[in-house]
Design a protein around this motif. Structure first.
Motif, PDB file in Angstrom:
ATOM      1  N   ASP A 133       0.820  -1.213   0.000  1.00  0.00           N
ATOM      2  CA  ASP A 133       0.000   0.000   0.000  1.00  0.00           C
ATOM      3  C   ASP A 133       0.853   1.262   0.000  1.00  0.00           C
ATOM      4  OD1 ASP A 133      -2.276  -1.525   0.025  1.00  0.00           O
ATOM      5  OD2 ASP A 133      -2.558  -1.412   2.202  1.00  0.00           O
ATOM      6  N   SER A 134       2.148   1.115   0.221  1.00  0.00           N
ATOM      7  CA  SER A 134       3.030   2.283   0.245  1.00  0.00           C
ATOM      8  C   SER A 134       3.339   2.803  -1.153  1.00  0.00           C
ATOM      9  CB  SER A 134       4.333   1.960   0.983  1.00  0.00           C
ATOM     10  OG  SER A 134       5.026   0.908   0.344  1.00  0.00           O
ATOM     11  N   LEU A 151       1.095   3.353  -4.777  1.00  0.00           N
ATOM     12  CA  LEU A 151      -0.181   3.238  -5.484  1.00  0.00           C
ATOM     13  C   LEU A 151       0.085   3.233  -6.976  1.00  0.00           C
ATOM     14  CD1 LEU A 151      -2.272   5.825  -3.422  1.00  0.00           C
ATOM     15  CD2 LEU A 151      -1.908   3.379  -2.968  1.00  0.00           C
ATOM     16  N   ASN A 193       7.133  10.184   2.856  1.00  0.00           N
ATOM     17  CA  ASN A 193       7.371   9.294   1.715  1.00  0.00           C
ATOM     18  C   ASN A 193       8.791   8.745   1.693  1.00  0.00           C
ATOM     19  OD1 ASN A 193       4.699   9.553   0.706  1.00  0.00           O
ATOM     20  ND2 ASN A 193       5.250  11.538  -0.172  1.00  0.00           N
ATOM     21  N   ASN A 218       3.375   6.376  -1.274  1.00  0.00           N
ATOM     22  CA  ASN A 218       2.246   6.629  -0.383  1.00  0.00           C
ATOM     23  C   ASN A 218       2.606   6.367   1.088  1.00  0.00           C
ATOM     24  OD1 ASN A 218      -0.495   7.232   0.235  1.00  0.00           O
ATOM     25  ND2 ASN A 218      -0.959   5.035   0.310  1.00  0.00           N
ATOM     26  N   ALA A 275       2.624  11.212  -2.112  1.00  0.00           N
ATOM     27  CA  ALA A 275       1.365  11.534  -1.450  1.00  0.00           C
ATOM     28  C   ALA A 275       1.567  12.629  -0.406  1.00  0.00           C
ATOM     29  CB  ALA A 275       0.787  10.283  -0.789  1.00  0.00           C
ATOM     30  N   THR A 278       2.352   6.544  -7.194  1.00  0.00           N
ATOM     31  CA  THR A 278       2.401   7.459  -6.051  1.00  0.00           C
ATOM     32  C   THR A 278       3.086   6.778  -4.876  1.00  0.00           C
ATOM     33  OG1 THR A 278       0.309   8.461  -6.750  1.00  0.00           O
ATOM     34  CG2 THR A 278       1.045   8.907  -4.497  1.00  0.00           C
TER      35      THR A 278
END
Length: 266
Positions: free
Chosen positions: A3-4, A6, A25, A19, A56, A17
């Protein structure tokens, strides 16, 4: 994929991205693995015709290596005798090879500070659309390290050898307007307009003649380290390839008809 990072597809544009906004970041191991794999996937996917890379949140584009995690790895290396900096070979090098080497345009939307490896990732892109509140800081020497993630190759090509030496040995934050003057930024826009401006810029590239763009990147890379005669031969090879592309035929027909070409990317 973690999930870090995208991965969004917007037509022929891939938007990546970083994230981890709460960590500015920063690049921990899961993020480096995910980003490396995402960039490689985008590079190898013929349906992707341009890549947009951003961070992000509003605090950072990417501040580079996660130093909290890194300190733990250094301590473990002292205890086990392992090499503490194998991340360069395992993560940063393949990531930058995929990012800089892909035969399609890449754009960094620099929303805030880009530091260390984060700055290097932006430098590895073909274009950098930069918020007026953002900046670049090489930062490596500030933690007693040398350049990595390609900065020793990309930075001199953007600003020249002497200025690259200064920025690497005496790191400081180069704010957006100075970055534009130096050649680090392609375009500077108000921070509130960055996301839309960068996506519009990248979408224009994604709709362009992808084969020709890839050939231009190849020609520039080749010409930087070869003689004029060798480069002329390379241009002949690349022009033959581009001239045989479907997009070239589309462009010629559109030019004669005084219409805008609708490229297919092949």
């Amino acid at each position: 994929m973690s999930d870090s990072v995208l991965f969004e597809r917007d037509g022929a544009l891939a938007v990546l991205t970083i994230n981890r906004p709460d960590a500015r970041n920063a690049l921990d191991v899961p993020t480096k693995v995910a980003l490396r794999d995402a960039v490689t996937e985008a590079a190898n996917d013929p349906a992707v015709r341009a890549v947009l890379l951003t961070g992000a949140g509003e605090q950072a584009f990417c501040v580079g290596q996660d130093l909290k995690e890194h300190l733990g790895l250094l301590k473990r290396a002292e205890e086990t005798g392992e090499a503490p900096l194998k991340t360069v070979a395992e993560h940063y090098n393949p990531l930058v090879r995929a990012l800089a080497g892909m035969r399609k345009p890449t754009v960094a939307a620099v929303n805030a500070v880009a530091a260390g490896a984060g700055a290097s990732l932006a430098f590895a892109c073909d274009f950098r659309i930069v918020a007026d509140t953002a900046g670049f800081n090489t930062s490596f020497a500030g933690v007693a390290l040398t350049a990595d993630s390609g900065a020793s190759w990309t930075l001199p090509r953007l600003v020249g050898h002497a200025r690259a030496t200064e920025l690497l040995m005496l790191p400081r934050t180069v704010k957006a307007e100075e970055a534009l003057r130096l050649g680090l930024a392609t375009r500077v826009v108000p921070a509130a307009e960055l996301a839309a401006a960068a996506r519009e810029f990248a979408q224009r590239l994604a709709a362009g003649p992808t084969v020709a763009y890839g050939a231009i990147k190849t020609a520039l890379d080749f010409g930087a380290s070869h003689t004029l005669s060798e480069t002329l031969d390379k241009e002949d090879e690349l022009q033959t390839m581009a001239g045989n592309s479907e997009d070239h035929r589309i462009a010629v027909r559109a030019f004669i008809a005084k219409e805008q070409p609708d490229y297919l990317g092949r």
